[in-house]
Design a protein around this motif. Structure first.
Motif, PDB file in Angstrom:
ATOM      1  N   ASP A  98       1.022  -0.839  -0.157  1.00  0.00           N
ATOM      2  CA  ASP A  98       0.042   0.148   0.298  1.00  0.00           C
ATOM      3  C   ASP A  98       0.695   1.521   0.429  1.00  0.00           C
ATOM      4  O   ASP A  98       0.126   2.533   0.021  1.00  0.00           O
ATOM      5  CB  ASP A  98      -0.561  -0.292   1.633  1.00  0.00           C
ATOM      6  CG  ASP A  98      -1.586   0.692   2.150  1.00  0.00           C
ATOM      7  OD1 ASP A  98      -2.540   1.010   1.408  1.00  0.00           O
ATOM      8  OD2 ASP A  98      -1.427   1.152   3.308  1.00  0.00           O
ATOM      9  N   PHE A 146       1.321   3.001  -3.017  1.00  0.00           N
ATOM     10  CA  PHE A 146       0.057   3.510  -3.566  1.00  0.00           C
ATOM     11  C   PHE A 146      -0.320   4.832  -2.906  1.00  0.00           C
ATOM     12  O   PHE A 146      -0.711   5.791  -3.581  1.00  0.00           O
ATOM     13  CB  PHE A 146      -1.058   2.478  -3.369  1.00  0.00           C
ATOM     14  CG  PHE A 146      -2.399   2.962  -3.825  1.00  0.00           C
ATOM     15  CD1 PHE A 146      -2.722   3.000  -5.174  1.00  0.00           C
ATOM     16  CD2 PHE A 146      -3.336   3.400  -2.903  1.00  0.00           C
ATOM     17  CE1 PHE A 146      -3.955   3.469  -5.594  1.00  0.00           C
ATOM     18  CE2 PHE A 146      -4.572   3.866  -3.310  1.00  0.00           C
ATOM     19  CZ  PHE A 146      -4.883   3.897  -4.669  1.00  0.00           C
ATOM     20  N   THR A 197       2.053   7.636  -4.062  1.00  0.00           N
ATOM     21  CA  THR A 197       1.790   7.936  -5.472  1.00  0.00           C
ATOM     22  C   THR A 197       0.516   8.763  -5.610  1.00  0.00           C
ATOM     23  O   THR A 197       0.478   9.746  -6.367  1.00  0.00           O
ATOM     24  CB  THR A 197       1.666   6.625  -6.279  1.00  0.00           C
ATOM     25  OG1 THR A 197       2.868   5.880  -6.116  1.00  0.00           O
ATOM     26  CG2 THR A 197       1.434   6.904  -7.750  1.00  0.00           C
ATOM     27  N   THR A 198      -0.516   8.394  -4.875  1.00  0.00           N
ATOM     28  CA  THR A 198      -1.778   9.143  -4.907  1.00  0.00           C
ATOM     29  C   THR A 198      -1.560  10.577  -4.436  1.00  0.00           C
ATOM     30  O   THR A 198      -2.070  11.521  -5.048  1.00  0.00           O
ATOM     31  CB  THR A 198      -2.830   8.444  -4.031  1.00  0.00           C
ATOM     32  OG1 THR A 198      -3.006   7.108  -4.493  1.00  0.00           O
ATOM     33  CG2 THR A 198      -4.162   9.181  -4.069  1.00  0.00           C
TER      34      THR A 198
END
Length: 108
Positions: free
Chosen positions: A91, A94, A97-98
């Protein structure tokens, strides 16, 4: 006579909301709030009220991202494989990275 302190939109925030978390969940929350550049209170309010969180990159945010990525890299090197119990790590990867993708698209 008590002095009322209002937020940026002129609201007096006098209601307390509390809940319990595990130490791991609390640390994860602290990391996400720090990476957003918001206070933990503002981060939680935005997340709970399903408001989009806009991160305005600055040197503090970049340092927090770099530090977390270093920790994630060390953890990935330690792991033989990603398992369901590593869900918080996935999580976090992610989420970072976002954020990085959003920052790079604003630079173009």
């Amino acid at each position: 006579m008590s002095l009322k302190i209002y937020d940026g939109q002129g609201r007096w925030r006098n209601k307390t909301v509390a809940f319990r978390m595990s130490p791991e969940e609390a640390e994860h929350l602290n990391i996400l709030a720090r990476l957003s550049g918001l206070s933990k209170q503002e981060y939680l309010i935005h997340r709970v009220l399903v408001k989009e969180i806009t991160v305005f990159p600055n040197s503090r945010i970049f340092k927090a991202l770099r530090d977390r990525m270093d920790e994630i890299l060390a953890e990935l090197r330690r792991l033989n494989e990603i398992r369901p119990e590593n869900e918080e790590l996935l999580d976090l990867i992610f989420h970072i990275t976002t954020m990085l993708q959003g920052m790079s698209s604003k630079e173009q």
